[in-house]
Scaffold this motif. Structure first.
Motif, PDB file in Angstrom:
ATOM      1  N   ILE A  57      10.222  57.690  38.878  1.00 32.12           N
ATOM      2  CA  ILE A  57       9.519  59.201  39.345  1.00 32.12           C
ATOM      3  C   ILE A  57      10.797  60.285  38.736  1.00 32.12           C
ATOM      4  N   GLY A  58      11.643  60.253  39.281  1.00 34.37           N
ATOM      5  CA  GLY A  58      12.770  61.597  38.800  1.00 34.37           C
ATOM      6  C   GLY A  58      13.066  61.364  37.287  1.00 34.37           C
ATOM      7  N   PHE A  59      13.587  60.444  37.144  1.00 32.85           N
ATOM      8  CA  PHE A  59      14.165  59.807  35.773  1.00 32.85           C
ATOM      9  C   PHE A  59      13.075  60.047  34.414  1.00 32.85           C
ATOM     10  N   PRO A  60      12.035  59.684  34.356  1.00 37.98           N
ATOM     11  CA  PRO A  60      10.943  59.673  33.403  1.00 37.98           C
ATOM     12  C   PRO A  60      10.455  61.405  33.613  1.00 37.98           C
ATOM     13  N   ALA A  61      10.402  61.843  34.860  1.00 38.59           N
ATOM     14  CA  ALA A  61      10.147  63.715  34.649  1.00 38.59           C
ATOM     15  C   ALA A  61      10.605  64.200  34.361  1.00 38.59           C
ATOM     16  N   ASN A  62      12.527  63.916  34.128  1.00 38.80           N
ATOM     17  CA  ASN A  62      13.591  65.164  33.514  1.00 38.80           C
ATOM     18  C   ASN A  62      13.305  64.615  32.106  1.00 38.80           C
ATOM     19  N   ILE A  63      13.006  63.478  31.527  1.00 37.83           N
ATOM     20  CA  ILE A  63      13.024  63.002  30.628  1.00 37.83           C
ATOM     21  C   ILE A  63      12.379  63.764  29.937  1.00 37.83           C
ATOM     22  N   LEU A  64      10.952  63.856  30.345  1.00 38.73           N
ATOM     23  CA  LEU A  64      10.058  64.954  30.206  1.00 38.73           C
ATOM     24  C   LEU A  64      10.167  66.358  30.349  1.00 38.73           C
ATOM     25  N   TYR A  92      20.362  61.778  33.550  1.00 40.19           N
ATOM     26  CA  TYR A  92      21.633  60.656  34.334  1.00 40.19           C
ATOM     27  C   TYR A  92      21.812  59.684  35.405  1.00 40.19           C
ATOM     28  N   PHE A  93      21.982  61.311  36.576  1.00 39.99           N
ATOM     29  CA  PHE A  93      22.078  60.771  37.933  1.00 39.99           C
ATOM     30  C   PHE A  93      21.028  59.307  38.595  1.00 39.99           C
ATOM     31  N   GLY A  94      19.802  59.520  37.643  1.00 38.30           N
ATOM     32  CA  GLY A  94      18.811  58.687  37.879  1.00 38.30           C
ATOM     33  C   GLY A  94      18.618  57.429  37.151  1.00 38.30           C
ATOM     34  N   GLN A 265      25.516  60.909  57.450  1.00 38.98           N
ATOM     35  CA  GLN A 265      25.734  61.663  56.204  1.00 38.98           C
ATOM     36  C   GLN A 265      24.563  60.456  55.007  1.00 38.98           C
ATOM     37  N   PRO A 266      24.206  59.339  54.995  1.00 40.64           N
ATOM     38  CA  PRO A 266      23.006  58.771  54.133  1.00 40.64           C
ATOM     39  C   PRO A 266      22.238  59.645  54.134  1.00 40.64           C
ATOM     40  N   VAL A 267      21.519  60.576  56.136  1.00 42.62           N
ATOM     41  CA  VAL A 267      20.204  61.092  55.135  1.00 42.62           C
ATOM     42  C   VAL A 267      20.821  62.487  54.523  1.00 42.62           C
ATOM     43  N   GLY A 268      21.595  62.748  55.294  1.00 43.07           N
ATOM     44  CA  GLY A 268      22.450  64.335  54.393  1.00 43.07           C
ATOM     45  C   GLY A 268      21.594  64.087  53.148  1.00 43.07           C
ATOM     46  N   TYR A 269      22.586  62.954  52.618  1.00 44.61           N
ATOM     47  CA  TYR A 269      22.617  63.048  50.894  1.00 44.61           C
ATOM     48  C   TYR A 269      21.552  62.900  50.103  1.00 44.61           C
ATOM     49  N   ALA A 270      20.444  61.649  51.528  1.00 43.53           N
ATOM     50  CA  ALA A 270      19.082  61.440  50.501  1.00 43.53           C
ATOM     51  C   ALA A 270      17.965  62.605  50.610  1.00 43.53           C
ATOM     52  N   PHE A 271      18.772  64.084  51.623  1.00 37.78           N
ATOM     53  CA  PHE A 271      17.400  64.882  50.443  1.00 37.78           C
ATOM     54  C   PHE A 271      18.477  65.607  49.534  1.00 37.78           C
ATOM     55  N   LEU A 272      19.538  65.627  49.458  1.00 38.41           N
ATOM     56  CA  LEU A 272      19.983  65.947  48.819  1.00 38.41           C
ATOM     57  C   LEU A 272      19.743  65.188  47.051  1.00 38.41           C
ATOM     58  N   ASN A 273      19.768  64.200  47.215  1.00 31.52           N
ATOM     59  CA  ASN A 273      19.450  63.177  46.222  1.00 31.52           C
ATOM     60  C   ASN A 273      17.750  62.914  46.028  1.00 31.52           C
ATOM     61  N   ILE A 274      16.625  63.330  46.298  1.00 33.33           N
ATOM     62  CA  ILE A 274      15.745  63.327  46.068  1.00 33.33           C
ATOM     63  C   ILE A 274      15.401  65.104  45.787  1.00 33.33           C
ATOM     64  N   SER A 275      16.537  66.072  45.305  1.00 32.82           N
ATOM     65  CA  SER A 275      16.297  67.082  44.210  1.00 32.82           C
ATOM     66  C   SER A 275      16.037  66.215  42.826  1.00 32.82           C
ATOM     67  N   SER A 276      16.712  65.511  42.417  1.00 36.35           N
ATOM     68  CA  SER A 276      16.645  65.316  41.074  1.00 36.35           C
ATOM     69  C   SER A 276      15.053  64.392  41.025  1.00 36.35           C
ATOM     70  N   SER A 277      14.509  64.581  41.369  1.00 34.36           N
ATOM     71  CA  SER A 277      13.516  64.372  41.256  1.00 34.36           C
ATOM     72  C   SER A 277      11.782  65.661  41.625  1.00 34.36           C
ATOM     73  N   ILE A 278      11.876  66.015  42.809  1.00 37.40           N
ATOM     74  CA  ILE A 278      11.062  67.037  43.066  1.00 37.40           C
ATOM     75  C   ILE A 278      11.595  68.162  42.286  1.00 37.40           C
ATOM     76  N   GLN A 279      13.174  68.683  41.954  1.00 39.51           N
ATOM     77  CA  GLN A 279      13.052  69.858  40.746  1.00 39.51           C
ATOM     78  C   GLN A 279      11.968  69.971  39.123  1.00 39.51           C
ATOM     79  N   PRO A 280      12.424  68.611  38.908  1.00 34.34           N
ATOM     80  CA  PRO A 280      11.589  68.810  37.082  1.00 34.34           C
ATOM     81  C   PRO A 280       9.951  68.513  37.571  1.00 34.34           C
ATOM     82  N   LEU A 281       9.696  67.454  38.511  1.00 32.66           N
ATOM     83  CA  LEU A 281       8.262  67.912  39.208  1.00 32.66           C
ATOM     84  C   LEU A 281       7.514  68.961  39.212  1.00 32.66           C
ATOM     85  N   VAL A 282       8.313  69.974  39.847  1.00 32.55           N
ATOM     86  CA  VAL A 282       8.005  71.683  40.683  1.00 32.55           C
ATOM     87  C   VAL A 282       8.149  72.415  38.817  1.00 32.55           C
ATOM     88  N   TYR A 283       8.758  71.804  37.981  1.00 27.80           N
ATOM     89  CA  TYR A 283       8.823  72.452  36.642  1.00 27.80           C
ATOM     90  C   TYR A 283       7.212  72.240  35.591  1.00 27.80           C
TER      91      TYR A 283
END
Length: 312
Positions: A57-64, A92-94, A265-283
Motif C-alpha cells: 500500500i505505502g509504496f504505490p501511495a507515495n509514488i502517487l 524508498y523505504f517501502g 522494540q519491534p512493536v515500537g518500530y512497527a508503529f513508526l514504520n507504518i507511517s510510510s503508508s499512513i502519511q500518503p493515504l491521509v494526503y
C-alpha cells in the motif's frame, strides 16, 4: 551466539549486522529470522506484517503523491517541497522491504545487511524531521502570517530540505558503519524532541484556528475549517505513529533484554514504520480529486463532494 535483532533491529548491538554472514558461515548455524525469540515471535510478526503493508500500500501511495506534486508544480503550496521529500524517502523505504526479506531469508550478504541498516537510518531520521518541517511551515503561516509572507520564497524550504537530507544521510551512514558508543540514544533523543515539537506546534495551530472565529460567529470560515481538520488529522497520525516508541524506548533499562528485543522494540518500530503508508493515504484523502486513478475509484473519492455540492 548472535541476537536475532542484532541484524534486524536499528539499534546498535555488540555484534554489528554487517558481520552476520561471516558468523553464519563460521558456525553453520541454521538461519532464522526469529533466532533468540523462538518463543516470543508475536512482536516480530507484528512488525513484519506492517513492513509488508508498506510495500503493498505505502509504496504505490507515495509514488502517487509524488506524481500529483509534480503535476501541480505550477501551483505549489508552501509545504509541497517537504511533502515531496517525505514521499520520496517513504517510497524508498517501502521499496527496500522485499530486498530486506530476500536478504533475511535467502541472500544473507554483507551488502544486504548494510543496505538494510542504511534504509532504517533514512527512515529513522527523514520521517520525523520532514514532518517537523511541515509543522513549522504551518505554524508560521497561522501564527505569524506577516513573517510567513516574507519567507514564502521556495529557496528557504529548499535550503531547509537540503539541511534535513544532510542530517538524514549522515545519520544513516553512521548507522551503516556501526560501532559508535551509545548511538541508539541519538534516535531516542531525536524522536523525543521531534514528537514534542510536532505536538506543541499542531496544538498551537488548532488553538489559533479555533480562536480565529469572528465575533459572535459560531461557524469557522470554510478555509480555516478545512485547515483545522487537516491539522487535526495530522496530529492524530503523529500521536498514533510516534507515541508508542516515545513512550517505550526511553525506559529500555526497565525491561529485560529479551523482552525489549523481542516485544518492545519491534512493536515500537512497527508503529513508526507504518507511517510510510499512513502519511500518503491521509494526503490523498484530503484531495478533492485524485488524478491518475481509474474512473470507478474517482467516483468513490468524489462522491462525497458531489453530494455536498448538489442542490437541496
Amino acid at each position: 551466539m548472535w541476537s536475532r535483532y542484532s541484524f534486524y533491529s536499528r539499534t546498535n548491538h555488540t555484534l554489528d549486522p554487517t558481520s552476520s554472514p561471516e558468523l553464519y558461515n563460521a558456525t553453520h548455524k541454521t538461519f532464522s529470522v526469529f533466532d533468540g525469540c523462538e518463543n516470543m515471535v508475536e512482536g516480530i510478526l507484528f512488525d513484519l506484517i506492517f513492513q509488508t503493508f508498506n510495500i503493498v500500500i505505502g509504496f504505490p501511495a507515495n509514488i502517487l503523491v509524488l506524481a500529483i506534486l509534480i503535476r501541480n508544480r505550477n501551483e505549489p503550496t508552501t509545504s509541497d517541497i517537504f511533502l515531496g521529500c517525505l514521499a520520496f524517502m517513504d517510497a524508498y523505504f517501502g521499496l527496500m522491504v522485499p530486498i530486506i526479506f530476500l536478504n533475511l531469508f535467502y541472500w544473507q550478504s554483507k551488502e544486504g545487511w548494510m543496505a538494510l541498516k542504511f534504509s532504517y537510518g533514512v527512515k529513522d531520521t527523514s520521517g520525523p524531521l520532514f514532518l517537523s518541517c511541515i509543522c513549522l511551515d504551518r505554524f508560521v503561516a497561522v501564527l505569524f502570517p506577516i513573517a510567513f509572507g516574507q519567507l514564502k520564497a521556495s529557496k528557504y524550504r529548499i535550503g531547509l530540505s537540503m539541511f534535513v537530507l544532510c542530517l538524514t544521510f549522515a545519520y544513516a551512514s553512521a548507522k551503516t558503519v556501526g560501532g559508535l558508543p551509545n548511538f541508539e540514544k541519538v534516535f531516542t533523543g531525536e524522536i523525543l524532541a521531534t514528537f514534542a515539537w510536532m505536538v506543541v506546534c499542531n496544538l498551537s495551530i488548532l488553538w489559533a484556528l479555533k480562536r480565529s472565529r469572528g465575533a459572535g460567529k459560531d461557524e469557522m470560515h470554510p478555509m480555516k475549517k478545512k485547515a483545522f481538520k487537516m491539522v487535526l488529522s495530522l496530529l492524530a497520525i503523529i500521536v498514533c505513529n510516534y507515541l508508542p516508541p516515545v513512550a517505550l524506548f526511553p525506559f529500555q533499562d526497565h525491561y529485560s533484554p529479551l523482552a525489549f528485543t523481542c516485544y518492545v522494540q519491534p512493536v515500537g518500530y512497527a508503529f513508526l514504520n507504518i507511517s510510510s503508508s499512513i502519511q500518503p493515504l491521509v494526503y490523498l484523502s484530503r484531495l478533492e480529486k485524485v488524478p491518475f486513478l481509474p474512473q470507478t475509484l474517482q467516483k468513490m473519492f468524489c462522491c462525497k463532494e458531489k453530494k455536498e455540492n448538489s442542490p437541496a
